[in-house]
Write a protein that holds these residues in place. Structure first.
Motif, PDB file in Angstrom:
ATOM      1  N   PRO A 227       0.795  -1.239   0.000  1.00  0.00           N
ATOM      2  CA  PRO A 227       0.000   0.000   0.000  1.00  0.00           C
ATOM      3  C   PRO A 227       0.821   1.280   0.000  1.00  0.00           C
ATOM      4  O   PRO A 227       0.269   2.359  -0.213  1.00  0.00           O
ATOM      5  N   GLY A 228       2.124   1.221   0.238  1.00  0.00           N
ATOM      6  CA  GLY A 228       2.932   2.426   0.331  1.00  0.00           C
ATOM      7  C   GLY A 228       3.619   2.775  -0.980  1.00  0.00           C
ATOM      8  O   GLY A 228       3.269   2.262  -2.052  1.00  0.00           O
ATOM      9  N   ASN A 229       4.629   3.640  -0.868  1.00  0.00           N
ATOM     10  CA  ASN A 229       5.352   4.048  -2.074  1.00  0.00           C
ATOM     11  C   ASN A 229       6.165   2.916  -2.680  1.00  0.00           C
ATOM     12  O   ASN A 229       6.443   2.925  -3.876  1.00  0.00           O
ATOM     13  N   ASN A 230       6.554   1.932  -1.866  1.00  0.00           N
ATOM     14  CA  ASN A 230       7.219   0.755  -2.433  1.00  0.00           C
ATOM     15  C   ASN A 230       6.263   0.031  -3.372  1.00  0.00           C
ATOM     16  O   ASN A 230       6.666  -0.459  -4.438  1.00  0.00           O
ATOM     17  N   GLY A 231       4.992  -0.013  -2.997  1.00  0.00           N
ATOM     18  CA  GLY A 231       3.985  -0.567  -3.895  1.00  0.00           C
ATOM     19  C   GLY A 231       3.830   0.264  -5.143  1.00  0.00           C
ATOM     20  O   GLY A 231       3.610  -0.257  -6.247  1.00  0.00           O
ATOM     21  N   GLY A 232       3.948   1.610  -5.010  1.00  0.00           N
ATOM     22  CA  GLY A 232       3.915   2.470  -6.193  1.00  0.00           C
ATOM     23  C   GLY A 232       5.044   2.145  -7.147  1.00  0.00           C
ATOM     24  O   GLY A 232       4.857   2.091  -8.374  1.00  0.00           O
ATOM     25  N   ASP A 233       6.269   1.907  -6.595  1.00  0.00           N
ATOM     26  CA  ASP A 233       7.393   1.480  -7.438  1.00  0.00           C
ATOM     27  C   ASP A 233       7.041   0.196  -8.183  1.00  0.00           C
ATOM     28  O   ASP A 233       7.364   0.031  -9.369  1.00  0.00           O
ATOM     29  N   ALA A 234       6.382  -0.725  -7.463  1.00  0.00           N
ATOM     30  CA  ALA A 234       6.018  -2.008  -8.072  1.00  0.00           C
ATOM     31  C   ALA A 234       5.038  -1.816  -9.232  1.00  0.00           C
ATOM     32  O   ALA A 234       5.141  -2.489 -10.267  1.00  0.00           O
TER      33      ALA A 234
END
Length: 510
Positions: A58-65
């Motif tokens: 749900p965070g920005n790491n997910g945005g990278d994904a």
């Protein structure tokens, strides 16, 4: 370009500085995802023929994904994404909206290549709920043969401490902008580590230590002139070898010769003199200097640098010997092993003897703890800071051996060497390092530079010695010693944008 080794907070500070300079936060996310997708395509091209599964948190790491998912899908790869929770930031929501039309929804099960984008550097503590369940399924899929690539850090790994009891076990980690401390501590969980450029260079004024890499070593090593002779390549004295410990200074002498010293002299306890002369024929040999006149004859009138400690023994006599040499010899010096142990709890006293010269100590965590009077656990938990504090007390650079090795100077500078393998976890390994570092100290007269280059070369030699032997528990140190002749860079390394640094996977060995 320098690669910095950072905490999670230092990494976030660099992101914030880049954003404050005018780079939109979403642009950083897009750069990170695009760079990771390019690296995945470069390293795992055969696996892209099948379906690639991506776990997005749900965070920005997910945005990278989500950026990686769209990049791979647009390039013709079949991609399915398991979204674990709804995106919490506008940037991540925007990237999910762009990616969803070109990817499929689905879990990680059955994929040959899995990309972990569940949790980033800001998370602390054990994962919970759906995130923890997805991490377990990713690890189970890896156990069944899937390849796992983590974005920034393996989900569940503490970016500062390396705690990874509940983390994804990755085959490769694509980390962004800086190299996170925890990745270097938890090499078994991180796998192969690739640092990718996302435009953070010179965006922060923090004093995070720099990674020692091949470029730094190449640019630091002194050239050997075409008309060089043994005198111009400098002369090194090694003092050690108490009764029953003749092997330690001999290993150091061999490493020194492999590292490019011109001449080496080994001073040992009298009963060991014959053994040194027989086993190290290229070295001059003598006994410990018992008087000031002996110090002048064997060291002052001959040496360019002195190594004291390999196999020296922890006795009152060995401490007196170290003090005698240090009071008379004011040139470059390296202290290791028992030359440090005899000063346990007397760091200030040692500092008074080392002041005013290029000096380097090379302790492991227990030796540093004894010298500084602190518990070994405290040294381990403060590996990146404690060497700099001790350096100021003892007036010498500190090379703290371990995973990773941290080199600290008296003026606060810090470098990190991450080369190495479990091959180095054997008796005699530190003696080889002393010989390498002693050679470079003689040739550079710069304790931090000598320690950094020596640590890198020592570790790289171990990596070369390990090739093809990943399942062997122990490899003879002679393989590492022989590999030293292969580690020195033969030419200026070429950049491989956007890769800033690449470290091989280091696994537990059976």
């Amino acid at each position: 370009m320098l690669v910095r080794v950072t905490t999670a907070r230092e990494s976030a500070t660099r992101d914030a500085a880049a954003i404050a300079s005018g780079i939109p936060s979403r642009a950083l996310m897009q750069r990170a995802g695009a760079a990771a997708a390019a690296e995945i395509a470069r390293a795992y091209a055969p696996l892209l023929r099948g379906t690639v599964a991506i776990a997005a948190g749900p965070g920005n790491n997910g945005g990278d994904a989500w950026v990686v998912a769209r990049a791979l899908a647009t390039a013709g790869v079949r991609v399915r994404v398991e979204a674990v929770g709804d995106p919490r930031t506008d940037d991540a929501r925007a990237e999910r909206t762009l990616a969803e039309p070109v990817v499929d929804a689905g879990g990680v099960d059955g994929a040959r290549l899995i990309i972990d984008g569940l949790l980033g550097t800001g998370t602390r503590g054990a994962p919970r709920g759906a995130i923890a369940e997805c991490i377990a399924r990713i690890n189970a899929a890896r156990d069944a043969g899937a390849t796992v690539v983590a974005l920034d850090v393996p989900s569940g790994l503490d970016a500062d401490t390396g705690a990874a009891a509940h983390a994804v076990i990755a085959d490769s980690t694509a980390t962004f902008g800086t190299l996170k401390r925890g990745l270097l501590v938890a090499r078994a969980a991180a796998g192969r580590i690739v640092v990718l450029d996302i435009g953070l260079d010179a965006r922060s004024d923090d004093d995070a230590p720099a990674l020692v890499d091949e470029r730094r070593v190449y640019r630091t090593l002194p050239p050997i002139a075409a008309n060089a002779h043994k005198g111009t390549r400098r002369r090194l004295v090694i003092v050690g070898g108490a009764l029953g410990m003749a092997g330690a200074p001999m290993l150091a002498a061999r490493a020194a010769m492999r590292s490019g010293i011109g001449m080496v002299r080994v001073l040992v306890a009298p009963p060991n003199l014959a053994a040194v002369q027989q086993r190290v024929p290229y070295a001059l040999a003598g006994t410990w200097p018992e008087r000031d006149d002996d110090v002048r004859a064997s060291i002052l009138d001959w040496a360019d640098a002195v190594v004291i400690g390999p196999g020296l023994g922890r006795t009152d006599a060995s401490r007196a010997l170290v003090e005698r040499i240090l009071r008379a010899w004011r040139g470059p010096v390296l202290l290791d092993a028992d030359a440090l142990n005899v000063f346990a709890g007397s760091a200030a006293m040692l500092g008074s003897l080392l002041a005013g010269r290029a000096a380097l100590i090379t302790p492991h965590v227990a030796e540093l703890g004894r010298l500084a009077g602190v518990a070994t656990a405290n040294v381990e938990s403060r590996r990146f800071e404690i060497g700099a504090e001790l350096a100021r007390t003892i007036n010498a650079a500190v090379l703290l051996k371990g995973v990773p090795t941290v080199i600290s100077g008296v003026n606060g500078e810090r470098l990190v060497s991450a080369t190495g393998s479990p091959v180095l976890a054997a008796a005699g390994s530190g003696d080889l390092l002393s010989g390498i570092a002693g050679t470079l100290l003689a040739q550079l007269d710069d304790a931090v530079a000598a320690g950094a280059c020596a640590a890198w070369a020592h570790g790289r030699a171990a990596e070369l010695a390990s090739i093809g032997h990943a399942s062997i528990r122990g490899i003879a140190l002679k393989r590492v010693e022989r590999a030293l002749s292969d580690v020195w860079p033969g030419g200026e390394p070429s950049p491989d944008y956007p890769v800033l640094a690449e470290l091989p996977a280091i696994r537990d060995q059976a």
